[in-house]
Design an enzyme around this catalytic site. Structure first.
Site, PDB file in Angstrom:
ATOM      1  N   ALA A 261      -0.598 -11.592  -3.032  1.00  0.00           N
ATOM      2  CA  ALA A 261      -0.321 -10.270  -2.462  1.00  0.00           C
ATOM      3  C   ALA A 261      -1.578  -9.418  -2.567  1.00  0.00           C
ATOM      4  O   ALA A 261      -2.603  -9.877  -3.070  1.00  0.00           O
ATOM      5  CB  ALA A 261       0.838  -9.619  -3.215  1.00  0.00           C
ATOM      6  N   LYS A 262      -1.451  -8.175  -2.129  1.00  0.00           N
ATOM      7  CA  LYS A 262      -2.612  -7.274  -2.122  1.00  0.00           C
ATOM      8  C   LYS A 262      -3.295  -7.164  -3.481  1.00  0.00           C
ATOM      9  O   LYS A 262      -4.505  -7.060  -3.579  1.00  0.00           O
ATOM     10  CB  LYS A 262      -2.170  -5.875  -1.679  1.00  0.00           C
ATOM     11  CG  LYS A 262      -2.027  -5.754  -0.176  1.00  0.00           C
ATOM     12  CD  LYS A 262      -2.238  -4.297   0.256  1.00  0.00           C
ATOM     13  CE  LYS A 262      -2.067  -4.168   1.758  1.00  0.00           C
ATOM     14  NZ  LYS A 262      -0.728  -3.691   2.139  1.00  0.00           N
TER      15      LYS A 262
END
Ligand code: GLU
Ligand code: ZN
Length: 332
Positions: A261-262
């Site tokens: 994810a980010k």
């Protein structure tokens, strides 16, 4: 050779799909799953469909569908039907297919397989006490399960969702990558929403309706969707539809063990491209990460087709650290 009268394609060949959700940019993790879905079909001379899964309205981002198409093309993947090239099962964008989902829902209503549920998330959290599988939300406590489908008309302007009445039995299937799987959907996952309060269809209903209508015979996707597969098995059974085969592949995770994810840095394909990483470098890395190649040497997707064998795909998630692999600023 027999052919599918609808497509002219040999009917003994597998049909798979690439199903990006345009809820954001596609990243290295998505790329790995698409590569495997593509290889599995291409290595057996099958047909691939590109379908854009954009019914998750609040999360859908403008331009992300086109970007997914660009990313897939950059990776060197192709398809035989899709929104950009058309085909016999058009349209290939879920928001243009809602009539199909409505029809499926009315069938479930007619057969009393769904009931109107007026519970809010807070209601469910307050009433549910059973432990639940991570990321899968609360097991629905059955508050509204006493209603029949026709009770919907008595609810006035109270908003409600359509919830599927699961069966209390153990479902089993043999996953081509993850191995034998079993669950009791009612106990382990609970009754689930197929029609949302805003009138739109939920993912479970849309995906099953589409896979059936498009003649998909093989579903290969990330293993985060394994619980969803059990819900979908219930839907297949309710409709009396033939099951596709399932292959759930391990995800790419960050060094903290969580799904990419980010927070793990910028692993978007568009960013790698801007940083002059080539598709062959990325494909080489991904093929190595799946156990398909002994080294990370660059290679094209096409060159992997001849030797591909799904049995060789590792069952372990791949721990990826973007900063270590490519010269990209990453957190871990
Ligand atoms: N659209 C889903 C995703 O991008 C995939 C759903 C599926 O393969 O069934 O995660
Ligand atoms: Zn309810």
């Amino acid at each position: 050779m027999k052919s599918d009268s609808f497509t002219g394609w040999p009917s003994n060949k597998p049909v798979g799909r690439l199903a990006p959700s345009p809820t954001g940019a596609q990243h290295v993790g998505n790329a790995r799953t698409y590569l495997l879905a593509w290889l599995s079909i291409r290595s057996r001379g099958g047909r691939l469909i590109l379908r854009i899964e954009d019914i998750d309205s609040p999360r859908v981002k403008v331009g992300a569908a086109q970007q997914a198409i660009d990313d897939l093309r950059w990776l060197g993947l192709d398809w035989d039907e899709g929104p950009d090239i058309g085909g016999p099962h058009a349209p290939y964008v879920q928001t243009e297919r809602i009539d199909l989902y409505r029809e499926a829902l009315s069938r479930l209503q007619r057969d009393e397989r769904v009931y109107p549920c007026t519970c809010t998330r807070t209601d469910i959290e307050a009433a549910a006490s059973a432990p639940h599988i991570e990321h899968e939300g609360m097991i629905y406590p059955g508050t509204c399960a006493g209603r029949s489908a026709s009770d919907a008309v008595t609810l006035g302007d109270q908003p409600f969702a359509w919830r599927f009445r699961t069966t209390d039995r153990v479902l089993e299937f043999d996953d081509r990558v993850a191995g034998p799987q079993q669950a009791n959907v009612r106990r382990d996952l609970g009754d689930f929403v197929v029609g949302k309060m805003d009138g739109s269809s939920a993912y479970q209903l849309a995906v099953v309706s589409d896979d059936q209508a498009m003649g998909v015979t093989e579903v290969l996707r990330g293993d985060d969707l394994l619980p969803s597969t059990f819900r979908q098995l219930e839907l297949y059974a309710a409709f009396g539809w033939t099951l596709p085969t399932f292959a759930h592949v391990p995800l790419v995770i960050g060094s903290d063990g969580r799904r990419l994810a980010k927070r793990h840095g910028d692993t978007r394909l568009a960013t790698l491209r801007q940083l002059c990483v080539t598709a062959e470098e990325l494909i080489g890395l991904l093929a190595w990460s799946c156990g398909l190649r002994p080294t990370r040497d660059p290679i094209s997707a096409r060159e992997l087709v001849a030797e591909f064998d799904l049995c060789r795909v590792t069952r372990e998630p791949y721990v990826f650290s973007v900063g270590h692999v490519f010269n990209v600023p990453g957190q871990s």
